[in-house]
Motif scaffolding. Structure first.
Motif, PDB file in Angstrom:
ATOM      1  N   PRO A 270      31.008 -26.566  29.136  1.00 56.51           N
ATOM      2  CA  PRO A 270      31.237 -26.136  30.507  1.00 56.51           C
ATOM      3  C   PRO A 270      32.636 -25.578  30.659  1.00 56.51           C
ATOM      4  O   PRO A 270      33.588 -26.042  30.070  1.00 56.51           O
ATOM      5  CB  PRO A 270      31.062 -27.434  31.315  1.00 56.51           C
ATOM      6  CG  PRO A 270      30.289 -28.342  30.425  1.00 56.51           C
ATOM      7  CD  PRO A 270      30.679 -27.982  29.035  1.00 56.51           C
ATOM      8  N   GLY A 271      32.737 -24.539  31.490  1.00 51.41           N
ATOM      9  CA  GLY A 271      34.045 -23.999  31.797  1.00 51.41           C
ATOM     10  C   GLY A 271      34.672 -23.272  30.646  1.00 51.41           C
ATOM     11  O   GLY A 271      35.874 -23.263  30.474  1.00 51.41           O
TER      12      GLY A 271
ATOM     13  N   PHE B 129      41.128 -34.401  35.292  1.00 50.60           N
ATOM     14  CA  PHE B 129      40.196 -33.340  35.684  1.00 50.60           C
ATOM     15  C   PHE B 129      38.774 -33.804  35.430  1.00 50.60           C
ATOM     16  O   PHE B 129      38.492 -34.543  34.491  1.00 50.60           O
ATOM     17  CB  PHE B 129      40.470 -32.057  34.887  1.00 50.60           C
ATOM     18  CG  PHE B 129      39.455 -30.981  35.117  1.00 50.60           C
ATOM     19  CD1 PHE B 129      39.484 -30.216  36.274  1.00 50.60           C
ATOM     20  CD2 PHE B 129      38.456 -30.741  34.183  1.00 50.60           C
ATOM     21  CE1 PHE B 129      38.536 -29.229  36.498  1.00 50.60           C
ATOM     22  CE2 PHE B 129      37.501 -29.758  34.395  1.00 50.60           C
ATOM     23  CZ  PHE B 129      37.546 -28.998  35.561  1.00 50.60           C
ATOM     24  N   ARG B 130      37.862 -33.322  36.279  1.00 54.97           N
ATOM     25  CA  ARG B 130      36.441 -33.575  36.082  1.00 54.97           C
ATOM     26  C   ARG B 130      35.648 -32.414  36.682  1.00 54.97           C
ATOM     27  O   ARG B 130      36.013 -31.868  37.718  1.00 54.97           O
ATOM     28  CB  ARG B 130      36.020 -34.908  36.705  1.00 54.97           C
ATOM     29  CG  ARG B 130      36.358 -35.059  38.171  1.00 54.97           C
ATOM     30  CD  ARG B 130      35.977 -36.441  38.701  1.00 54.97           C
ATOM     31  NE  ARG B 130      36.791 -37.495  38.119  1.00 54.97           N
ATOM     32  CZ  ARG B 130      36.622 -38.790  38.375  1.00 54.97           C
ATOM     33  NH1 ARG B 130      35.664 -39.166  39.234  1.00 54.97           N
ATOM     34  NH2 ARG B 130      37.402 -39.693  37.806  1.00 54.97           N
ATOM     35  N   TYR B 131      34.562 -32.016  35.995  1.00 51.34           N
ATOM     36  CA  TYR B 131      33.708 -30.946  36.517  1.00 51.34           C
ATOM     37  C   TYR B 131      32.874 -31.444  37.687  1.00 51.34           C
ATOM     38  O   TYR B 131      32.624 -30.715  38.639  1.00 51.34           O
ATOM     39  CB  TYR B 131      32.781 -30.417  35.416  1.00 51.34           C
ATOM     40  CG  TYR B 131      33.498 -29.627  34.349  1.00 51.34           C
ATOM     41  CD1 TYR B 131      33.996 -28.354  34.608  1.00 51.34           C
ATOM     42  CD2 TYR B 131      33.688 -30.157  33.066  1.00 51.34           C
ATOM     43  CE1 TYR B 131      34.651 -27.623  33.637  1.00 51.34           C
ATOM     44  CE2 TYR B 131      34.341 -29.430  32.085  1.00 51.34           C
ATOM     45  CZ  TYR B 131      34.822 -28.166  32.372  1.00 51.34           C
ATOM     46  OH  TYR B 131      35.477 -27.452  31.406  1.00 51.34           O
ATOM     47  N   LYS B 132      32.444 -32.707  37.588  1.00 50.82           N
ATOM     48  CA  LYS B 132      31.671 -33.324  38.663  1.00 50.82           C
ATOM     49  C   LYS B 132      32.410 -34.563  39.140  1.00 50.82           C
ATOM     50  O   LYS B 132      33.014 -35.281  38.341  1.00 50.82           O
ATOM     51  CB  LYS B 132      30.266 -33.700  38.162  1.00 50.82           C
ATOM     52  CG  LYS B 132      29.429 -32.496  37.746  1.00 50.82           C
ATOM     53  CD  LYS B 132      28.044 -32.934  37.273  1.00 50.82           C
ATOM     54  CE  LYS B 132      27.207 -31.745  36.840  1.00 50.82           C
ATOM     55  NZ  LYS B 132      25.862 -32.164  36.356  1.00 50.82           N
ATOM     56  N   ASP B 133      32.318 -34.822  40.429  1.00 48.05           N
ATOM     57  CA  ASP B 133      33.086 -35.927  41.012  1.00 48.05           C
ATOM     58  C   ASP B 133      32.766 -37.265  40.382  1.00 48.05           C
ATOM     59  O   ASP B 133      33.635 -38.136  40.270  1.00 48.05           O
ATOM     60  CB  ASP B 133      32.826 -36.000  42.527  1.00 48.05           C
ATOM     61  CG  ASP B 133      33.444 -34.815  43.263  1.00 48.05           C
ATOM     62  OD1 ASP B 133      34.374 -34.194  42.696  1.00 48.05           O
ATOM     63  OD2 ASP B 133      32.994 -34.503  44.372  1.00 48.05           O
ATOM     64  N   ASP B 134      31.509 -37.445  39.959  1.00 46.09           N
ATOM     65  CA  ASP B 134      31.104 -38.749  39.432  1.00 46.09           C
ATOM     66  C   ASP B 134      31.148 -38.818  37.907  1.00 46.09           C
ATOM     67  O   ASP B 134      30.682 -39.795  37.309  1.00 46.09           O
ATOM     68  CB  ASP B 134      29.686 -39.085  39.922  1.00 46.09           C
ATOM     69  CG  ASP B 134      28.674 -38.019  39.534  1.00 46.09           C
ATOM     70  OD1 ASP B 134      29.107 -36.901  39.176  1.00 46.09           O
ATOM     71  OD2 ASP B 134      27.463 -38.300  39.586  1.00 46.09           O
TER      72      ASP B 134
ATOM     73  N   LEU C 281      43.435 -28.640  38.756  1.00 41.46           N
ATOM     74  CA  LEU C 281      43.555 -30.042  38.371  1.00 41.46           C
ATOM     75  C   LEU C 281      43.116 -30.957  39.508  1.00 41.46           C
ATOM     76  O   LEU C 281      43.257 -30.635  40.690  1.00 41.46           O
ATOM     77  CB  LEU C 281      45.007 -30.367  38.013  1.00 41.46           C
ATOM     78  CG  LEU C 281      45.661 -29.545  36.886  1.00 41.46           C
ATOM     79  CD1 LEU C 281      47.094 -30.014  36.687  1.00 41.46           C
ATOM     80  CD2 LEU C 281      44.869 -29.681  35.600  1.00 41.46           C
ATOM     81  N   ARG C 282      42.604 -32.109  39.107  1.00 42.80           N
ATOM     82  CA  ARG C 282      42.298 -33.139  40.111  1.00 42.80           C
ATOM     83  C   ARG C 282      43.582 -33.878  40.492  1.00 42.80           C
ATOM     84  O   ARG C 282      43.793 -34.207  41.650  1.00 42.80           O
ATOM     85  CB  ARG C 282      41.258 -34.110  39.541  1.00 42.80           C
ATOM     86  CG  ARG C 282      40.716 -35.104  40.570  1.00 42.80           C
ATOM     87  CD  ARG C 282      39.638 -35.956  39.939  1.00 42.80           C
ATOM     88  NE  ARG C 282      39.032 -36.845  40.913  1.00 42.80           N
ATOM     89  CZ  ARG C 282      38.004 -36.537  41.680  1.00 42.80           C
ATOM     90  NH1 ARG C 282      37.457 -35.328  41.588  1.00 42.80           N
ATOM     91  NH2 ARG C 282      37.507 -37.392  42.531  1.00 42.80           N
ATOM     92  N   SER C 283      44.428 -34.099  39.504  1.00 42.11           N
ATOM     93  CA  SER C 283      45.735 -34.697  39.758  1.00 42.11           C
ATOM     94  C   SER C 283      46.637 -34.398  38.567  1.00 42.11           C
ATOM     95  O   SER C 283      46.179 -33.976  37.512  1.00 42.11           O
ATOM     96  CB  SER C 283      45.624 -36.214  39.972  1.00 42.11           C
ATOM     97  OG  SER C 283      45.138 -36.856  38.805  1.00 42.11           O
TER      98      SER C 283
END
Length: 627
Positions: free
Chosen positions: A9-10, A386-391, A431-433
């Motif tokens: 992915p990505g 980082f994550r492609y999906k929140d879960d 980035l998520r954080s």
């Protein structure tokens, strides 16, 4: 154009992966009226031209609708002369001079009508092409601003169908539908006026048949709209499948999947046939429905008109003119029936185009974003998550520091997140954080174009476009001179084989680049990267699909390319990265180990296991070959 792709992915590939993201939903018509009004908004800048078009339509229609009235007078004059002769009136004759004058006037009216009709078509074609030109440009600009996620979630065919097929569909309707709609409205109003001037009763009888037509059109249009949307959706799916089968035809043949590919095509083609057939069938019903209603009107006019003639309340020529007007009266309705399928199909296409234009774009550059003018190549990952999906967490709390000029190898099993690290570094994903810095500047504070220009890429899947070798190498820098292109080719060890080709640097590469070997193509991509002179390199096992001798040439060229540059190497064969300054060992999105080749082997941990497993496989392979 050949596009390199990856399966993760990505991917940082030059083109999208094939196949839909699980969360991707097929387009559906949500707001027909809203789409229509938004589409009409593109006509506003052309109000002046459309006003002229409308005026020319009025003039053309006026002269065309006067014609039946003149013909009616000709018929009346002929009828009166014949009746006088039949009655035996002395010196009775037909006034051919008067009739000739009317026919000449009729010819002039037809010429004027045709002239203004031509002018209307000329102006409308200009408006239509300008609007579609703007739409294509907006789609093209939008696609350049969309995040990588958009292309990861859709097939080539789906994107191309919206950008090309749907805009072309809109173009056809603008060209045909608008002029027809304008002339239909003007004709409808003009004919009613002329009919009222002949006889009010006959006009009212004819108008009473209109509701029947409109009720039928509304019922059929409502049902056919969904099928037109499905038709456009299935075209996108079919395009995607055909594009996949043609670009991967060798793989299809090698694995003997021709039958399965044909069956998939047949299934998609059948779905397209069903939706297209239903859409066209329902739209086609409108024509006979309107003709049926029109015939009812003709019967009423003939019966009532005949009675009125016998009572001498209307002339026979007026009946003839009225019947012609009745045909012109139903013509606008018939034209609407003919273009209704175009209108519905266009609204489906327009909504699909508008969906692209409404897609969420990449986060815009910060107002205070800068351009790195003299980049060194220092890179820092500071507690990156980082994550492609929140879960589904992928990268959690990654911290690494790379000094300018260092070579960094990223290794790990498939799905460990190696490619994701590169995507985050180039800010293809947000980035998520945490923070990523280049030369101690957060990448969110660097203008995207400037950020991307910091990188040069040599991928496992080479990307060359249909053009000359000179143009392909020169793609690395748009202002490159010929001597710079040749110099880059020499450093990349590509100059020799280029000069052996019949046309040298002017040799044209075909779409797949199949007139060069894989190694030669790779040397061209290295020359292109050298010409770009980037501060940071992204290398993806560029020697994995070539022979040993070519691998040596490529490795030498890559060593020259990597000199004094920060390099990130996605490694699959650990034997190629033993000299890296830093090796990052990733597993499940985390850097589980980092260090030099020797220090990691001494730890006897995850890297040592990977290394030993690869070399044990190599040993077994060599034993097998010797046997």
């Amino acid at each position: 154009m050949k596009k390199g792709t990856r399966t993760s992915p990505g991917s940082y590939s030059m083109g999208p992966r094939h196949g839909h993201h699980p969360g991707f939903q097929a387009p559906k018509v949500k707001d027909f009226k809203g789409t229509l009004f938004r589409f009409l908004g593109y006509l506003k800048p052309h109000k002046g031209t459309l006003l002229i078009v409308f005026i020319t339509a009025i003039i053309s229609t006026i002269f065309s609708i006067i014609a039946p009235k003149l013909l009616g007078k000709v018929t009346t004059k002929l009828f009166e002369g014949l009746m006088l002769k039949i009655k035996g009136v002395p010196d009775a004759s037909i006034d051919f001079g008067y009739i000739g004058h009317l026919l000449l006037l009729l010819l002039i009216f037809y010429l004027i009508s045709s002239l203004f009709l031509y002018l209307m078509q000329y102006l409308m074609s200009g408006v239509a092409q300008k609007i579609v030109y703007i739409l294509r440009r907006q789609v093209n600009v939008k696609l350049s601003k969309l995040p990588l996620q958009y292309f990861d979630d859709r097939t080539h065919g789906e994107v191309l169908s919206r950008a090309v097929n749907d805009t072309e569909n809109i173009s056809n309707t603008l060209q045909q539908g608008l002029t027809t709609a304008i002339t239909s409205i003007v004709t409808f109003i003009g004919v009613i006026v002329m009919m009222f001037s002949i006889n009010i009763l006959l006009t009212i009888l004819l108008i009473l048949t209109i509701p029947l037509s409109f009720i039928g059109i509304k019922m059929i249009t409502g049902k056919s709209q969904g099928h037109f949307v499905e038709q456009q959706r299935q075209i996108g799916h079919l395009n995607g499948h055909v594009e996949e089968m043609f670009t991967g035809h060798q793989v299809v043949k090698v694995f003997g999947r021709e039958k399965q590919a044909i069956e998939t095509f047949e299934n998609m083609n059948n779905k397209l046939y069903q939706s297209a057939w239903r859409a066209q069938f329902l739209s086609g019903i409108m024509m006979p429905l309107i003709m049926f209603v029109s015939n009812i009107g003709y019967v009423l006019i003939s019966v009532v008109g005949g009675i009125l003639v016998t009572k001498r309340t209307i002339e026979v020529g007026d009946i003839q003119a009225f019947i012609q007007y009745a045909r012109q009266f139903t013509q606008p309705l018939t034209q609407i029936a003919n273009i209704s399928n175009l209108i519905q199909s266009t609204m489906a296409s327009a909504e699909r185009v508008f969906e692209i234009l409404d897609e969420k774009e990449e986060i815009p550059d910060d107002k205070e974003a800068i351009i790195l003018k003299s980049p060194k190549g220092d890179v820092t990952f500071d507690h990156v998550a980082f994550r492609y999906k929140d879960d589904e967490p992928l990268i959690e709390d990654m911290s690494i520091e790379v000094k300018a000029g260092q070579s960094v190898a990223i290794v790990g099993p498939t799905g460990a997140g190696k490619t994701t690290v590169i995507n985050l570094l180039m800010r293809f994903y947000e980035l998520r954080s945490g923070h990523i810095q280049i030369d101690h500047v957060d990448i969110t504070k660097i203008k995207r174009q400037s950020l991307h220009q910091l990188f040069g890429m040599v991928l496992q899947d080479t990307w060359l476009f249909n053009g000359t070798i000179r143009e392909n190498i020169g793609y690395g820098r748009k202002d490159a001179r010929d001597e710079e292109i040749i110099a880059a080719a020499k450093v990349a060890n590509a100059d020799h084989f280029i000069r052996t080709l019949p046309d040298g640097y002017d040799t044209i590469l075909n779409e797949e680049g199949s007139n060069l070997s894989q190694g030669q193509k790779q040397l061209l991509t290295i020359a292109r990267a050298l010409l770009a002179d980037p501060a940071i390199l992204i290398l993806d096992e560029a020697t994995s699909s070539v022979d040993t001798r070519t691998e040596v040439q490529i490795q030498l060229a890559m060593n020259k390319l990597m000199k004094n540059r920060t390099s990130f190497i996605i490694a699959h064969r650990l034997s190629t990265i033993q000299d890296a300054d830093l090796i990052l060992v990733m597993d499940q999105g985390k850097v589980v180990e980092q260090g030099t080749h020797e220090s990691l082997l001494e730890k006897n941990g995850f890297y040592a296991d990977l290394y030993q497993s690869q070399f044990s496989k190599a040993d077994r392979s060599s034993i097998g070959l010797s046997l």
